[in-house]
Design an enzyme around this catalytic site. Structure first.
Site, mmCIF file in Angstrom:
data_model
loop_
_atom_site.group_PDB
_atom_site.id
_atom_site.type_symbol
_atom_site.label_atom_id
_atom_site.label_comp_id
_atom_site.label_asym_id
_atom_site.label_seq_id
_atom_site.Cartn_x
_atom_site.Cartn_y
_atom_site.Cartn_z
ATOM 1 N N SER A 61 0.823 -1.211 0.000
ATOM 2 C CA SER A 61 0.000 0.000 0.000
ATOM 3 C C SER A 61 0.858 1.262 0.000
ATOM 4 C CB SER A 61 -0.956 -0.064 1.193
ATOM 5 O OG SER A 61 -1.925 0.925 1.077
ATOM 6 N N ASP A 84 -1.931 6.404 -3.924
ATOM 7 C CA ASP A 84 -0.862 5.633 -3.276
ATOM 8 C C ASP A 84 -0.480 4.486 -4.220
ATOM 9 O OD1 ASP A 84 -3.120 4.002 -2.856
ATOM 10 O OD2 ASP A 84 -2.359 3.249 -0.955
ATOM 11 N N ASP A 116 -0.954 1.329 -4.430
ATOM 12 C CA ASP A 116 -1.924 0.305 -4.852
ATOM 13 C C ASP A 116 -3.305 0.907 -5.154
ATOM 14 O OD1 ASP A 116 -2.561 0.645 -2.113
ATOM 15 O OD2 ASP A 116 -3.382 -1.382 -1.991
ATOM 16 N N ASP A 129 -5.789 2.666 -3.817
ATOM 17 C CA ASP A 129 -7.066 2.688 -3.106
ATOM 18 C C ASP A 129 -7.246 3.990 -2.329
ATOM 19 O OD1 ASP A 129 -5.189 2.066 -1.204
ATOM 20 O OD2 ASP A 129 -6.074 0.144 -0.618
HETATM 21 MG MG MG Z 1 -3.316 1.541 -0.402
#
Ligand code: MG
Length: 446
Positions: free
Chosen positions: A97, A240, A242, A244
């Protein structure tokens, strides 16, 4: 050596140190057995340790008989959506993340396309001590590649019924996009082009070489702020690694803060449909102001997107998420999704025909102060037990740690799930007041 962090949201560590390929393989094998040796969809962000992690994870899964579908480099919400829309038994997103490049992690996805519910995550974690029951050569899993995960995700976002796609396209928004060389480059530039935007790409190569601290906080987005101002863009988006979490920079080149990504999305969706908002206990109380404007309620859950998504599903909420830029639009799925957030914010901009700074200014501004105290693990519970006494005059919410509800301010005191620390969050009408309350709270606790 660093510590391997195991929690309901997955397992995280520094690659080659606390998180080794052996550990990745073991967790994946156990997850395969936990998922009844069915098909598992695997995606990863752009980290340079991603291919090694992928191979370890795949070896573990195939060796317990799971077929593996490789999505390649994709966002975490793309993995979640792919699992939901297939007959897969689960999924693994290989990503740390917002953590820096030396970290990697696995996030585990259930067959419903949501992260494991806490009770299921506990069952899975408890199974890790058992020996792995590998299958023989004749039952070993197969590996296949699915190159279209991001494409299907974009299609799903473009189908959000609240969006007037033609209206957005007509506006030809100029957008500067900073994906910090994470997985965002695989989806966000194409989505924005499909929405008729002129896209100026900053860090959109999925190399895993993060050019700034990857958490999309205001303090890390100076280059994006400058680029938005220099290009005279309508706005800037940052994600970020990844994808989300979403952060927005206004047309003057100023970050408006991650909380506002969610708040703007709430306003847009509630202008289209009625229903209660769901967010976690640590997100801004501006959600209550927005809810009041539309005559709906706010439901507050424990921190962690799975808690928010689960509650949204339960009450059929049209919009929710987390104040860290995590927007959940159930029309796409019940998980945080930055591409969906981008489309919603552009939809709102197109509709209102005002600059984004004006739309943000219409939402009440509150100010956070956040701090943490490192404590002796043996004293941790004793400190938490003192809190109700200290704040005996206030209304308390004990859903997750202790939240003290004051008049136009709140204090949220929580134990970390992974370290011996206590986090103190405060929100109030001014930055000074929040800092002061935070400081005083810490003095009272230690
Ligand atoms: Mg993330």
């Amino acid at each position: 050596m660093s510590k391997l962090m195991v929690s309901v949201s997955g397992v995280r560590g520094i690659y080659g140190d606390s998180l080794t390929p052996e550990i990745a393989m073991k967790y994946a094998a156990h997850f395969g057995i936990f998922s009844k040796r069915g098909k598992i969809i695997v995606g990863r962000d752009s980290r340079v340790t991603g291919p090694a992690m992928f191979n370890a994870v795949t070896a573990g899964l195939m060796s317990v008989g799971c077929d593996v579908v490789d999505l390649g480099i994709v966002s975490t919400p793309t993995v979640l959506l792919a699992v939901e829309e297939s007959d897969a038994s689960g999924g693994i997103s290989i990503t740390a993340s917002h953590n820096p490049a030396e970290w990697n992690a696995m996030k585990f996805v259930g067959a419903n396309g949501m992260f494991l519910f806490p009770e299921n995550a506990d069952t899975f974690i408890n199974s890790l001590d058992k020996p792995v029951d590998y299958v023989g050569w004749d039952r070993i899993g197969k590996l296949s590649f699915d190159p279209d995960g991001s494409k299907r995700h974009i299609e799903k976002v473009l189908q959000i019924p609240y969006l007037d796609i033609d209206k957005i396209r007509t506006r030809k928004f100029k957008v500067v996009l900073d994906c910090v060389n994470g997985a965002g480059g695989m989806i966000a530039p194409q989505l924005l082009r499909d929405l008729g935007c002129e896209v100026i790409e900053l860090n959109c190569e999925p190399t895993g070489i993060f050019t700034h601290i990857p958490e999309p906080l205001n303090k890390n987005l100076g280059d994006l702020e400058n680029a938005v101002a220099a290009h005279k863009a309508d706005l800037g988006f940052a994600t970020d690694p990844d994808v989300d979490r979403l952060s927005v920079v206004d047309e003057t080149g100023k970050c408006i803060g991650e909380e506002f990504s969610l708040l703007l999305s709430e306003k847009f969706i509630l202008s289209k449909t009625k229903g209660d908002i769901v967010t976690n206990l640590s997100s801004s109380m501006a959600s209550e102001d927005i809810a009041a404007e539309f005559g709906v309620k706010v439901h507050r859950t424990k921190v962690g997107e799975i808690n928010v998504g689960k509650k949204m599903k339960e009450i059929n909420s049209p919009v929710g998420g987390e104040g860290n830029g995590g927007i959940i639009c159930p029309e796409v799925h019940y998980t945080r999704d930055a591409p969906a957030g981008m489309a919603l914010i552009l939809g709102y901009l197109a509709e209102r025909n005002e600059p984004i700074s004006k739309l943000a200014a219409e939402i009440p501004h509150y100010y956070f102060a956040k701090n943490k105290i490192k404590v002796d693990p043996a004293k941790l519970d004793g400190i938490m037990a003192k809190v109700p006494e200290i704040f005996a005059d206030y209304k308390l919410d004990t859903t997750d740690g202790i939240k003290i509800l004051g008049d136009k301010f709140w204090i949220h005191i929580r134990k970390s799930g992974t370290e011996p620390i206590i986090r103190v969050y405060v929100e109030s009408e001014t930055a000074e007041k929040s800092e002061q309350i935070c400081e005083e709270t810490i003095e009272k606790l230690v």
